[in-house]
Design a protein around this motif. Sequence first.
Motif, short mmCIF file in Angstrom:
data_model
loop_
_atom_site.label_atom_id
_atom_site.label_comp_id
_atom_site.label_asym_id
_atom_site.label_seq_id
_atom_site.Cartn_x
_atom_site.Cartn_y
_atom_site.Cartn_z
N ARG A 1 -8.51 16.50 68.53
CA ARG A 1 -8.87 17.52 69.53
C ARG A 1 -10.09 18.32 69.05
N GLN A 2 -10.03 18.75 67.78
CA GLN A 2 -11.13 19.56 67.26
C GLN A 2 -12.41 18.74 67.13
N ARG A 3 -12.27 17.50 66.75
CA ARG A 3 -13.44 16.63 66.53
C ARG A 3 -14.03 16.14 67.85
N GLY A 4 -13.20 16.07 68.92
CA GLY A 4 -13.68 15.59 70.22
C GLY A 4 -13.69 14.08 70.32
N CYS A 5 -12.87 13.40 69.50
CA CYS A 5 -12.76 11.94 69.59
C CYS A 5 -11.46 11.59 70.31
N CYS A 6 -11.09 10.32 70.31
CA CYS A 6 -9.89 9.95 71.04
C CYS A 6 -9.00 9.01 70.23
N LEU A 7 -7.80 8.78 70.76
CA LEU A 7 -6.81 7.93 70.13
C LEU A 7 -6.60 6.69 70.98
N GLU A 8 -6.31 5.58 70.32
CA GLU A 8 -6.08 4.33 71.04
C GLU A 8 -4.60 4.10 71.30
N LEU A 9 -4.32 3.58 72.49
CA LEU A 9 -3.04 2.96 72.78
C LEU A 9 -3.31 1.46 72.77
N ASN A 10 -2.93 0.81 71.69
CA ASN A 10 -3.24 -0.60 71.51
C ASN A 10 -2.19 -1.44 72.24
N ALA A 11 -2.64 -2.21 73.23
CA ALA A 11 -1.74 -2.98 74.09
C ALA A 11 -1.44 -4.36 73.56
#
Length: 598
Positions: free
Chosen positions: A515-525
């Motif tokens: 959140r602080q860095r402004g990046c994202c997380l993956e949902l690996n399917a």
Amino acid sequence: MSHPAAAVKPAVRGRHPAPAVPPAVTNADIAAIFEEIASLLEIEGANPFRIRAYRNAARSLQGFGLDIAGLLRSGQELPKLPGIGADLQAKIREIVDTGRCALRERLRGEVPPGMLELLAVPGLGPVRVRRLWHELGIQTLQQLADAAKEGRIASLHGFGAKTGEKLLRAAEARLGAGRRYPLAQVAATADQMAEFLRQAPGVADVVVAGSFRRMRDTVGDLDILVATSRAAAAMQRFVGHPQVAEVLAQGPTRASVVLRSGLQIDLRVIEKACFGAALVYFTGSKAHNIAIRRIAQQRGLKISEYGVFRDGRRIAGESEASVYAALDLPEIPPELREDHGEIEAAEQRKLPALIELADLKGDLHAHTRATDGANTLEEMALAARAAGLRYLAITEHSRHLTVAHGLDADALLRQVDEIDALNARLKGIVLLKGIEVDILENGDLDLPGDVLARLDLVVGAVHSHFGLSRRAQTQRLLRAIGHPYFTLLAHPFGRLLNEREAMDIDMSAVIEAARQRGCCLELNAQPQRMDLFDVHLRQAREAGVPVCIDSDAHATGDFANLRYGVGQARRGWLRREDVLNTRPLPELRSFLRKCFGG
């Protein structure tokens, strides 16, 4: 109206009579045989290139959209598939014609019979199974549990006390519990069985219910509901399916069978007037059903698989919507039915508008044959376009992952030029330049910043040192997320279903750092990953951290796996606006630019 449950007559237990024709064989069946051959060869210490050939062939078969057995039996030629030459083609024909493979049978005879059970233990692959067999004489689950209890595994070089404890827990769990299958592993069977039953005379509707319908990442068995005016015909067709190995029970409206794969399927024939109530009941979860039953009682109603009743008269049940409406609730999507706040949200009319597969506009994690993929750059681009995607990030492995032939800086920059050239002539799809860079043990990234700066995005991933302490593993991820060229944390827990446990990390801290860095997380399917967990997806949503649903495609057919990622996202209460790759390309590029240099 009477609605007693029909009695189930126990069938004579035993093997189902062999069909007069070879049993139906699916692409997944052939792929599973090839995967098993690869594992058995690895246990025997065979040539790595031969092992890899069978694994690549299995991947190609899993991603192939047409029914190979149907093509061959109709007299057509086997289509050209990546990594499948004349020898493997002959084995495919053998499996389709006989349901068996002589090589697999021979290899099974060359290793102790318990090896396959050991391969299914999380944390054990063929190499470790081979060592346990040759160095400790372990050939069964019970021997594995005993050796772990006695400390003999902990003393083995490369294992240690922590691994010994994990293997003990895993072995005891498998000795005391039924097998669960990854969702994607049973999806083809579920779809095919449902279609098979739709062809029975008088059938109005067929739905696969239970945890499969709730899109849980693993499934213990399948529950199928059929609405029909001719129950006997549906029952007879069900127990006569060519993949049925054993009929456990059979009655007028209920039956249970075990397939040749070991998967159990239970069938319920339901009258149309209460099909919706039965769907609610058999979809579950148990906790959700208990909660809505409590609401019904408070309103002077009785709810069951046969409908919603007031004073003995059925007032709802033909549709699921009617069941919930009788409780003054909007219909709750199956993926949310876990008693995790969905009923309270429904009462307040605050259920989220869940993401749909059609909302995805791109995929930010894919591989080509430049590393460990099965297809070329252009083949992957065209397959993504055919799957309805408008952009695709090519993210090969980096140099640290030598087993996947990871790219060094020079090779990566050559691919950047190839992507630019392909984008200049492709229509309807845009390729983005990326890398799946290894997160090293200390949290550094595997390639220098000046190289990463040349890309559109950087996907960071852990592929080693899974057993670090919670503190060390968390600090490792936080350091990586803080790198100025970091976009996306791939498969954050590093788990492989039924093979490797999730890493021990403080996901709350990781989400806050993202959140602080402004990046994202993956949902690996990818079917064996299904990583992130639903609880953490919901946590990311509440923190305002975007999630990216990616296929982690290694072959053209892998884009079909996005279906399972969307199912997991729905379980995590995600909406379209919570998912990064639902954004049009200009909005996505804006997000990616903000990530870099942060």
